[in-house]
Design a protein around this motif. Structure first.
Motif, PDB file in Angstrom:
ATOM      1  N   LEU A  47       1.772  52.065  67.990  1.00  0.00           N
ATOM      2  CA  LEU A  47       2.799  51.125  67.552  1.00  0.00           C
ATOM      3  C   LEU A  47       2.206  49.811  67.040  1.00  0.00           C
ATOM      4  N   TYR A  48       1.191  49.293  67.759  1.00  0.00           N
ATOM      5  CA  TYR A  48       0.774  47.933  67.454  1.00  0.00           C
ATOM      6  C   TYR A  48      -0.641  47.803  66.885  1.00  0.00           C
ATOM      7  N   ILE A  90       0.568  55.116  73.251  1.00  0.00           N
ATOM      8  CA  ILE A  90       1.691  54.794  72.372  1.00  0.00           C
ATOM      9  C   ILE A  90       1.556  53.362  71.848  1.00  0.00           C
ATOM     10  N   VAL A  93       6.954  58.708  65.602  1.00  0.00           N
ATOM     11  CA  VAL A  93       7.623  57.468  66.009  1.00  0.00           C
ATOM     12  C   VAL A  93       8.759  57.184  65.035  1.00  0.00           C
ATOM     13  N   VAL A 150      11.318  50.475  73.842  1.00  0.00           N
ATOM     14  CA  VAL A 150      10.849  51.745  73.294  1.00  0.00           C
ATOM     15  C   VAL A 150      11.191  52.877  74.257  1.00  0.00           C
ATOM     16  N   ALA A 186       5.876  59.043  86.481  1.00  0.00           N
ATOM     17  CA  ALA A 186       5.148  57.774  86.354  1.00  0.00           C
ATOM     18  C   ALA A 186       5.886  56.784  85.465  1.00  0.00           C
ATOM     19  N   GLU A 205       8.738  56.074  61.405  1.00  0.00           N
ATOM     20  CA  GLU A 205       7.739  55.018  61.227  1.00  0.00           C
ATOM     21  C   GLU A 205       6.353  55.615  61.040  1.00  0.00           C
ATOM     22  N   SER A 206       5.996  56.576  61.882  1.00  0.00           N
ATOM     23  CA  SER A 206       4.689  57.213  61.719  1.00  0.00           C
ATOM     24  C   SER A 206       4.729  58.614  62.306  1.00  0.00           C
ATOM     25  N   VAL A 238       9.609  57.269  70.640  1.00  0.00           N
ATOM     26  CA  VAL A 238       8.378  58.016  70.415  1.00  0.00           C
ATOM     27  C   VAL A 238       8.602  59.455  70.893  1.00  0.00           C
ATOM     28  N   GLU A 263      -8.841  37.627  68.938  1.00  0.00           N
ATOM     29  CA  GLU A 263      -7.983  38.788  68.709  1.00  0.00           C
ATOM     30  C   GLU A 263      -6.525  38.358  68.642  1.00  0.00           C
ATOM     31  N   VAL A 302      10.538  56.991  75.217  1.00  0.00           N
ATOM     32  CA  VAL A 302       9.563  58.056  74.983  1.00  0.00           C
ATOM     33  C   VAL A 302      10.172  59.398  75.395  1.00  0.00           C
ATOM     34  N   TRP A 360     -11.326  51.130  72.341  1.00  0.00           N
ATOM     35  CA  TRP A 360     -11.348  51.203  73.802  1.00  0.00           C
ATOM     36  C   TRP A 360     -10.336  52.237  74.284  1.00  0.00           C
ATOM     37  N   PRO A 418       5.465  41.022  71.351  1.00  0.00           N
ATOM     38  CA  PRO A 418       6.287  41.124  72.551  1.00  0.00           C
ATOM     39  C   PRO A 418       6.727  42.563  72.786  1.00  0.00           C
ATOM     40  N   LYS A 419       6.886  42.927  74.029  1.00  0.00           N
ATOM     41  CA  LYS A 419       7.242  44.290  74.395  1.00  0.00           C
ATOM     42  C   LYS A 419       8.605  44.636  73.801  1.00  0.00           C
ATOM     43  N   GLU A 420       8.650  45.730  73.058  1.00  0.00           N
ATOM     44  CA  GLU A 420       9.906  46.147  72.470  1.00  0.00           C
ATOM     45  C   GLU A 420      10.582  47.155  73.375  1.00  0.00           C
ATOM     46  N   LYS A 446      12.709  51.530  69.118  1.00  0.00           N
ATOM     47  CA  LYS A 446      11.846  52.609  68.656  1.00  0.00           C
ATOM     48  C   LYS A 446      11.923  53.760  69.639  1.00  0.00           C
ATOM     49  N   ARG A 471      -4.408  55.533  88.438  1.00  0.00           N
ATOM     50  CA  ARG A 471      -3.955  54.894  87.189  1.00  0.00           C
ATOM     51  C   ARG A 471      -5.114  54.277  86.405  1.00  0.00           C
ATOM     52  N   TRP A 472      -6.295  54.843  86.512  1.00  0.00           N
ATOM     53  CA  TRP A 472      -7.433  54.328  85.766  1.00  0.00           C
ATOM     54  C   TRP A 472      -7.463  54.853  84.341  1.00  0.00           C
ATOM     55  N   LEU A 473      -7.108  56.116  84.199  1.00  0.00           N
ATOM     56  CA  LEU A 473      -7.230  56.758  82.892  1.00  0.00           C
ATOM     57  C   LEU A 473      -5.901  57.384  82.494  1.00  0.00           C
ATOM     58  N   THR A 527       5.948  57.019  82.196  1.00  0.00           N
ATOM     59  CA  THR A 527       5.358  56.946  80.859  1.00  0.00           C
ATOM     60  C   THR A 527       6.172  57.775  79.867  1.00  0.00           C
ATOM     61  N   THR A 568     -11.013  55.681  76.430  1.00  0.00           N
ATOM     62  CA  THR A 568     -10.456  56.030  77.742  1.00  0.00           C
ATOM     63  C   THR A 568      -9.712  57.357  77.681  1.00  0.00           C
ATOM     64  N   PRO A 596     -11.035  50.878  82.642  1.00  0.00           N
ATOM     65  CA  PRO A 596     -10.962  50.660  81.209  1.00  0.00           C
ATOM     66  C   PRO A 596      -9.545  50.449  80.695  1.00  0.00           C
ATOM     67  N   SER A 597      -8.524  50.669  81.547  1.00  0.00           N
ATOM     68  CA  SER A 597      -7.165  50.560  81.023  1.00  0.00           C
ATOM     69  C   SER A 597      -6.770  49.101  80.759  1.00  0.00           C
ATOM     70  N   PHE A 657      -5.008  59.631  86.870  1.00  0.00           N
ATOM     71  CA  PHE A 657      -3.757  59.087  86.339  1.00  0.00           C
ATOM     72  C   PHE A 657      -2.739  58.929  87.465  1.00  0.00           C
TER      73      PHE A 657
END
Lengths: 534, 340
Positions: B176-177, B172, A220, A44, A256, A211-212, A240, A35, A46, B201, A40-42, A238, B162-164, A258, B205, A26-27, B158
Motif C-alpha cells: 500500500l505505502y 500489506i 488491492v 483497510v 491474529a 489499485e494494484s 486487500v 525517510e 483484509v 527489510w 496515517p493508518k487507513e 481499501k 510475532r517476530w516474523l 491480520t 523478513t 526485524p518486524s 508468528f
C-alpha cells in the motif's frame, strides 16, 4: 545471471541467515535517516481468500473471481439474502417491469451513476455491456440466451425483447455475466481489453476500483470517491484480497487479526473459533447441494425399486452430524434450503435398511448380489467419505459399491459417454448460475439429446413440461412457477432418480469489530465491503 | 578440447533435449482425458460454447498439426495461453518464476552456509560431541516433513513471538505505502536497486521462514555429504603432510580438504535446487508464496496443458543448464576431470 548479481544475492542471503540466527526483531525496522514518515493508518480490510482469481474480465468471470468483481461492478438488479420480504432489490436499475407473458422487459436506470473512468451510466452502456458478454460467448454468457434484441428507448430506459418467456430480472441479478461497465473504458483497450482487465484494471461503477494486482497473490481495491451511493465514516477505504491457500494459515491470520474475513476453515475448529471474543463465525445456507445422480438407463438402477432401496441405505443424519460436524442439512429434493422453489414438504428418504431389503426383494434382488460404480472428484474428502460410508451400508444389503475418485475432467468425460458403459452413480455438487430452481431442475434432470449435466440420463416428458412451464412463468407469476417446480421435484423424489445427500452451509469467519456483515448465498463467498464498517 | 567448444556442443544437445521433452509432454498432456475447450469456456459450458471454443483454440485440427502450430509459437518465444485463466503464460511466468527462484536461491544459500561448515566441523571432530550433535541435526533435517516444520515455525515465530510474518512476499503495508517497482522480479534485488529500504527489510523478513523450511532437507543432506567425503579426504596423505608441516587447522580443513570434498556436495545441492523449482509446492502453499509450484499444481489439477508443457520446458532448461555448470565446476575444482 551475471557473476556480480549472483555474489550480491549470496551476500544478501548471508545477511538473512545472520539475522535469523541472532534472532533480532526485524518486524520493527529502525527508521532510516531522511525517510518519509509513514502515511496515517487507513481503514483497510483484509480478505484472506483460499483461491486465486482466474479471470476478472466482467464478461468472463465465472468462478471465485466474483469475490473481487462484485466489489468493482454492479448489476441492474440484486438478489436479496434469504429471509427478506422481497426476492430482489434495485441495483443500477431503479425499477423494472415486464409484459404479461414476460417476453418484453423494461429497465429504468438510476441517474447520476458514474463509471470509474468518469463517464455516465446510460442505456447505451447497458446494451453495450450485455452485448459484449453475449458476443464473447464465454463464462455464463448463455444465461442471456432468451434475449432477442436490446433497445435503447431513451438515455435511462433500456428494453429487452425476448425469444421466449424468461425471468430476466433474475438473470440480470446473476453474479456471473450480468455486470455493467463503461463502453468508453473497454473500447479504449480495443482487442486487448480482456488482457488489460487481468493485468489489474476495471471499468465498473461499483464502490471500489482496482489499485494494484499481483497475480495469484494479492489484489488491492480502493474506494471510488464518486460512487453514487456516497460514503459514510467507518466504511473501508481499501480492501486487500490476500490469496492464502492453506486453511490453517487462514485460521491463524483471522485469530491474529491480520485478516478480517475468511472462509473454508477446518470444520472441527469452527466452534472454538466462534467462542473467541474477537471472531464471529457466520453460518448460513448455501445455494449448493451434494447429489448422487443415479444412472436410470442401466440395470439394475433402471428399476425404480432398486433406486428407492439404495436411497434408504444412506445414514443421512449420522453422516451430517459426524463427518461434516453438523455444517449441512439433509436435502428436501434438489432445490436447496433458503432458495425460492425449496419445499420442506417434499419427502425425504431416511436411513432404513429393513425398508431397503423389502424393496430389493420386491425388485427381485432379495440378497443384493450386484455391483455399482460411484464416481466422484478425487480431491474432495467429503465426497469420498459419502462413498465410503455408503459402501459399508450397501455391503449389509449384499451390494458391492466401488467408490472411484477421478479428476473432474475424467469423471465428466465418463459421464458424457454411452450411459450403458458409464458410472451407476455420479456424485457432484450443484450451484445455480442465476438464482432459479430451473438451474437445478433443468441442468440435472431435463431430457438431453447430448449429455451435458444430466448425468443420470433421466428423461420424463411430463416432468420437462412442468419445469419448462415453471420457467416461462418465473418472470410473470413467480408463485405459480414455484408451485410447478415443487410438483416436478415430487416426481424426482418419488422416482428416486438421485440421492439428495445434503444442502451445504456456508461458514464465514469475520473479525468481531466489523459491522454490517450479511452472507448472501446468491453471490457465493462474495463480501460486499461497501456494506461493512469498522 | 576447448571449453567454449564443449559448451557449444552441450548447448546444441540441450536444444535436442528440449525439443524431445516438448514432443513427449505435448502428446501426454493431450492424451489424458480432458476437454480443453470446456475448460476454456468456464465451469458450466454449453455445447455451443464448447464447439466455438474448439474452433477458436484450433482443437478441431489433427494433433500433429496442433503440435506444429505449438512449436512455431514456441520458437517465437510464445508459450501460449492458459486454458483456465486465458492469460499469456509468459506473463504468468514473469510473475511466478522469479518468486520461486528467489526463494530457492536463498534456501540453497542457507544450505551452503549452514550445511557445509557443520559437515566440515563434524568430520574434523569425529565422534565427539559436536559430531553427534550435527549428525542429529542432519537426520532430523532430512526426515522432518516440510509442511509440519513450516506450520511449526509459523506457530512459533508468528503465532507466539510475532517476530516474523506468517506468509507472502511482502506485507500489506509495503504494497500500500512502499510499493516495489518490479525490475528483475526478485524483491530483494529490486528493493536494493530502487533503494526502497523499508520494503527490502520487509521482503527479507518474509523470506526467512519459507527459505529456511525449504532449506532444511538440503541442509541435512549437505551435512551428511560433506561429513562423509571430508572424513575420507582427511585421511589422505597430503593432509597428514600438511599437518606435519604445521599448517593451521583452519587452512587444512577449509582450503585443502574442503576443495576436494566439495564436488559430491555440489552435485547434490544442484539437483535439489532444480527439484525445488516445482517441488517447493508445499512450502509455497503454507507460506502463501506465489511461485511456480502452486502455479503448475493447479494447472495439473485442471489439465491446463499449455501451462504444464511450458513449466516442464522451463524446468528442463534449468536441468540442462545446471548440469552443464556443474560439469564445468568439477573441471575447475578437480584437474583430473577432462572434458570430452
Amino acid at each position: 545471471m551475471s557473476r556480480r548479481s549472483l555474489s550480491a544475492l549470496l551476500a544478501l542471503t548471508a545477511l538473512t541467515l545472520l539475522l535469523s540466527l541472532v534472532g533480532c526483531r526485524p518486524s520493527t525496522p529502525p527508521p532510516a535517516a531522511g525517510e518519509m514518515p509513514a502515511p496515517p493508518k487507513e481503514n483497510v480490510a483484509v480478505y484472506a481468500h483460499p483461491t486465486s482469481f482466474p479471470d476478472i474480465d466482467p464478461s468472463i468471470s465465472y468462478s471465485n473471481d466474483s469475490a473481487v468483481v462484485s466489489n468493482l461492478y454492479e448489476t441492474l438488479v440484486w438478489y436479496n439474502p434469504p429471509m427478506q420480504p422481497q426476492l430482489l432489490r434495485p441495483g443500477l436499475a431503479e425499477r423494472w417491469e415486464s409484459n404479461a407473458d414476460a417476453t418484453e422487459w423494461t429497465f429504468y436506470l438510476r441517474k447520476g451513476v458514474k463509471f470509474h473512468d468518469g463517464t455516465d451510466l446510460n442505456a447505451q452502456a447497458v446494451k453495450y455491456s450485455i452485448e459484449r458478454t453475449i458476443n464473447m460467448g464465454m463464462g455464463a454468457s448463455y444465461i442471456w440466451d432468451p434475449v432477442e434484441e436490446i433497445t435503447v428507448v431513451d438515455d435511462f430506459t433500456v428494453r429487452f425483447q425476448l425469444k421466449y418467456p424468461a425471468p430476466l430480472d433474475l438473470i440480470a441479478a446473476s453474479g456471473y455475466g450480468s455486470w455493467i461497465f463503461s463502453p468508453a473504458c473497454v473500447e479504449a483497450q480495443g482487442e486487448k481489453a480482456s488482457k488489460w482487465f487481468n493485468e489489474g484494471h476495471d471499468c465498473g461503477s461499483g464502490p471500489y476500483t482496482i489499485e494494484s494486482y499481483e497475480r495469484g497473490r494479492r489484489l488491492v481495491i480502493t474506494r471510488f470517491d464518486d460512487y453514487w451511493g456516497g460514503w459514510k465514516p467507518g466504511q473501508f477505504n481499501k480492501v486487500v484480497f490476500e490469496v492464502v491457500e492453506d486453511p490453517t494459515v487462514r485460521q491463524q491470520m483471522i485469530e491474529a487479526g491480520t485478516a478480517d474475513v475468511t472462509y473454508d476453515l477446518p470444520r472441527e475448529n469452527l466452534a472454538a473459533l466462534d467462542a473467541r471474543p474477537d471472531v464471529v463465525v457466520y453460518t448460513n445456507p448455501a445455494f449448493q447441494n451434494l447429489v448422487g445422480l443415479l444412472n436410470v438407463r442401466k440395470p439394475p438402477l433402471d428399476n425404480k425399486l432398486v433406486r428407492q432401496a439404495i436411497s434408504y441405505a444412506f445414514p443421512y443424519d449420522r453422516f451430517i452430524q459426524t463427518v461434516v460436524s453438523g455444517y449441512a442439512v439433509q436435502s428436501h429434493g434438489p432445490v436447496p434450503l433458503g432458495m425460492w422453489g425449496h419445499s420442506e414438504k417434499l419427502f425425504q428418504y431416511t436411513y432404513d435398511l429393513d425398508k431397503a431389503r423389502e424393496l430389493l426383494a420386491q425388485a427381485g434382488y432379495p440378497n443384493g448380489g450386484f455391483k455399482l460404480v460411484m464416481t466422484h472428484v478425487a480431491g474432495d474428502l467429503d465426497e469420498r467419505q459419502v462413498g465410503e460410508v455408503w459402501k459399508a451400508e450397501l455391503a449389509k444389503l449384499g451390494i458391492d459399491l466401488e467408490v472411484r475418485g477421478m479428476s473432474w475432467e475424467a469423471q465428466w468425460d465418463l459421464g458424457k459417454s454411452d450411459p450403458m458403459q458409464a458410472q451407476d452413480i455420479f456424485v457432484m455438487y450443484w450451484w445455480p448460475d442465476y438464482v432459479s430452481p430451473y438451474s437445478f431442475l433443468y441442468s440435472m434432470f431435463h431430457c438431453e439429446e447430448e449429455t451435458l449435466f444430466n448425468l443420470g440420463y433421466y428423461c420424463n416428458p411430463r416432468y420437462d413440461e412442468l419445469i419448462d412451464r415453471g420457467n416461462e412463468l418465473s418472470g410473470s407469476n413467480r408463485a405459480e412457477a414455484e408451485r410447478l417446480f415443487i410438483e416436478a421435484q415430487q416426481i424426482l423424489v418419488d422416482e428416486a432418480v438421485s440421492l439428495f445427500f445434503y444442502d451445504l452451509v456456508n461458514t464465514h469467519a469475520v473479525r468481531a469489530d466489523i459491522k454490517g456483515y450479511v452472507d448472501n448465498p446468491a453471490y457465493p463467498h462474495v463480501v460486499f465491503f461497501y456494506e461493512l464498517s469498522r | 578440447m576447448k571449453v567454449w567448444e564443449y559448451i557449444l556442443r552441450r548447448l546444441l544437445l540441450a536444444v535436442l533435449v528440449v525439443f524431445g521433452v516438448s514432443v513427449v509432454t505435448f502428446f501426454i498432456a493431450r492424451v489424458v482425458p480432458s476437454d480443453p475447450a470446456a475448460l476454456w469456456v468456464g465451469p458450466r459450458p454449453s455445447p455451443d460454447q464448447i464447439a466455438a471454443a474448439r474452433v477458436k483454440l484450433g482443437l478441431d485440427r489433427p494433433l500433429y498439426i496442433q503440435y506444429f502450430y505449438y512449436l512455431g509459437n514456441l520458437l517465437r518465444g510464445d508459450l501460449g495461453v492458459s486454458i483456465k485463466t486465458h492469460q499469456p503464460i509468459v506473463q504468468d511466468l514473469r510473475a511466478y518464476l522469479p518468486a520461486t527462484l528467489e526463494l530457492v536461491l536463498v534456501g540453497m544459500a542457507m544450505a551452503v552456509f549452514i550445511g557445509i561448515p557443520l559437515g566440515v566441523l563434524s568430520a574434523a571432530r569425529r565422534n565427539r560431541l559436536l559430531d553427534h550433535f550435527s549428525r542429529l541435526i542432519a537426520v532430523a533435517a532430512v526426515s522432518i516433513p516440510t509442511f509440519w516444520l513450516g506450520l511449526l515455525l509459523q506457530l512459533i515465530f508468528f503465532g507466539q513471538l510475532r517476530w516474523l510474518p506468517i506468509g507472502g512476499r511482502v506485507s500489506i503495508e509495503t504494497t500500500l505505502y512502499q510499493p516495489i517497482q518490479t525490475v528483475t522480479g526478485f524483491y530483494l534485488v529490486d528493493t536494493l536497486i530502487t533503494r526502497n529500504w523499508p520494503a527490502f527489510w520487509d521482503a527479507l523478513t518474509h523470506i526467512i521462514l519459507p527459505a529456511f523450511t525449504l532449506a532444511t532437507y538440503a541442509i541435512g543432506l549437505t551435512i551428511r555429504m560433506t561429513r562423509s567425503t571430508m572424513v575420507e579426504v582427511l585421511q589422505e596423505k597430503y593432509i597428514v603432510a600438511a599437518r606435519a608441516a604445521g599448517l593451521p587447522e583452519r587452512t587444512i580443513l577449509f582450503r585443502l580438504a574442503l576443495k576436494n570434498a566439495l564436488v559430491p556436495t555440489l552435485t547434490v545441492l544442484a539437483l535439489s535446487f532444480v527439484y525445488s523449482l516445482t517441488g517447493a509446492i508445499l512450502v509455497e502453499v503454507i507460506f502463501s508464496w506465489p511461485g511456480l509450484g502452486s502455479y503448475v499444481t493447479s494447472a495439473i489439477i485442471n489439465v491446463d496443458f499449455p501451462v504444464i508443457i511450458a513449466v516442464t520446458l522451463i524446468v528442463t532448461v534449468f536441468y540442462v543448464l545446471i548440469n552443464l555448470v556443474l560439469d564445468l565446476v568439477q573441471v575447475a575444482l578437480d584437474p583430473r576431470v577432462v572434458l570430452k
